[in-house]
Write a protein that holds these residues in place. Structure first.
Motif, short mmCIF file in Angstrom:
data_model
loop_
_atom_site.label_atom_id
_atom_site.label_comp_id
_atom_site.label_asym_id
_atom_site.label_seq_id
_atom_site.Cartn_x
_atom_site.Cartn_y
_atom_site.Cartn_z
N ARG A 71 14.38 24.37 -6.16
CA ARG A 71 14.27 24.10 -4.82
C ARG A 71 14.15 22.93 -3.99
O ARG A 71 14.25 22.27 -3.66
N GLY A 72 12.96 21.67 -5.25
CA GLY A 72 12.01 20.70 -4.98
C GLY A 72 13.08 19.38 -5.08
O GLY A 72 13.21 19.52 -3.87
N LEU A 73 14.33 19.81 -6.57
CA LEU A 73 15.11 18.67 -6.03
C LEU A 73 16.17 18.83 -5.40
O LEU A 73 16.85 18.17 -4.88
N ARG A 74 16.26 20.18 -4.84
CA ARG A 74 17.43 20.12 -3.87
C ARG A 74 17.05 19.91 -2.75
O ARG A 74 17.83 19.28 -1.55
N GLN A 75 15.78 20.62 -2.23
CA GLN A 75 15.29 19.29 -1.25
C GLN A 75 15.17 18.03 -1.16
O GLN A 75 14.99 17.26 -0.08
N ILE A 76 14.57 17.12 -2.26
CA ILE A 76 14.99 15.79 -2.41
C ILE A 76 16.65 15.55 -2.20
O ILE A 76 16.34 13.99 -1.46
N ALA A 77 17.19 16.36 -2.74
CA ALA A 77 19.16 16.02 -2.77
C ALA A 77 19.38 15.97 -0.87
O ALA A 77 20.33 15.30 -1.14
N ALA A 78 18.74 17.01 -0.41
CA ALA A 78 19.16 16.98 1.04
C ALA A 78 18.05 16.33 1.71
O ALA A 78 18.58 15.75 2.93
N GLY A 79 17.47 14.92 1.37
CA GLY A 79 16.88 14.34 1.78
C GLY A 79 15.22 15.06 3.00
O GLY A 79 14.98 14.15 4.08
N GLU A 80 14.62 15.78 2.47
CA GLU A 80 13.80 16.56 3.10
C GLU A 80 12.59 16.01 2.02
O GLU A 80 12.32 16.87 0.90
N ARG A 81 12.38 15.62 2.47
CA ARG A 81 10.76 14.38 2.04
C ARG A 81 9.96 14.47 3.07
O ARG A 81 9.83 14.13 4.16
N ILE A 82 8.20 14.39 2.64
CA ILE A 82 7.27 13.79 3.70
C ILE A 82 6.19 12.49 2.77
O ILE A 82 6.88 12.18 1.96
N SER A 83 5.91 11.97 3.75
CA SER A 83 4.99 11.07 3.45
C SER A 83 4.19 11.03 2.31
O SER A 83 3.51 12.69 2.08
N ASN A 84 3.53 10.69 1.92
CA ASN A 84 2.60 10.61 1.10
C ASN A 84 1.00 11.24 1.33
O ASN A 84 0.78 11.99 1.41
N VAL A 85 0.86 9.85 2.90
CA VAL A 85 -0.12 10.80 3.91
C VAL A 85 -0.05 12.48 3.96
O VAL A 85 -1.28 12.92 4.14
N ASP A 86 1.28 12.47 4.80
CA ASP A 86 0.78 14.38 5.10
C ASP A 86 1.38 15.24 3.95
O ASP A 86 0.56 15.98 4.32
N LEU A 87 1.55 15.06 2.70
CA LEU A 87 1.13 15.13 1.51
C LEU A 87 -0.33 15.06 1.25
O LEU A 87 -0.59 16.76 1.18
N MET A 88 -1.05 14.62 1.29
CA MET A 88 -2.51 14.87 1.10
C MET A 88 -2.98 15.50 2.19
O MET A 88 -4.10 16.09 1.35
N ASN A 89 -2.48 15.20 3.75
CA ASN A 89 -3.28 16.29 4.39
C ASN A 89 -3.00 17.41 4.50
O ASN A 89 -3.71 18.00 4.25
N ALA A 90 -1.85 17.78 4.30
CA ALA A 90 -1.22 19.21 3.38
C ALA A 90 -3.11 19.95 2.66
O ALA A 90 -2.79 21.13 3.05
N LEU A 91 -2.28 19.09 1.91
CA LEU A 91 -2.91 20.04 0.37
C LEU A 91 -4.94 19.73 0.37
O LEU A 91 -6.01 20.05 -0.38
N SER A 92 -5.33 19.02 1.66
CA SER A 92 -6.85 19.10 1.51
C SER A 92 -6.99 20.58 3.02
O SER A 92 -8.70 20.47 3.40
N ASP A 93 -5.91 20.97 3.63
CA ASP A 93 -6.49 21.76 4.68
C ASP A 93 -6.93 22.80 3.47
O ASP A 93 -6.75 23.32 2.88
#
Length: 93
Positions: A71-93
């Protein structure tokens, strides 16, 4: 293999018949459900079958992980990405 009425045993009775019940499980392939206050409480199963169940659980966990990777690879192939900052923020919540 279906569960028969004779495979459901009150835990109070199982205390007195533990060796007999264990032999029925190992020799006869039966599984026993022990009840407490009329409700299912624990089961007696062959140790080899328990090992097999654990292997199945591990295989299932691996399949779930592979599904998530796909699923993650399909999202990457479809251009569905988030920035490192947004990822870190989402993980810290």
């Amino acid at each position: 293999m279906g569960l028969r009425a004779s495979d459901v045993v009150p835990i109070s009775e199982a205390r007195a018949r533990l060796t007999e019940l264990a032999e029925e499980v190992v020799d006869g392939g039966a599984e026993k459900v022990l009840t407490k206050n009329g409700a299912s409480y624990v089961a007696i199963i062959d140790a080899k079958k328990l090992d097999y169940y654990h292997i199945l659980e591990q295989e299932h966990a691996g399949l779930v992980l592979l599904d998530e990777v796909e699923r993650g690879l399909r999202q990457i192939a479809a251009g569905e990405r988030i920035s490192n900052v947004d990822l870190m923020n989402a993980l810290s919540d």
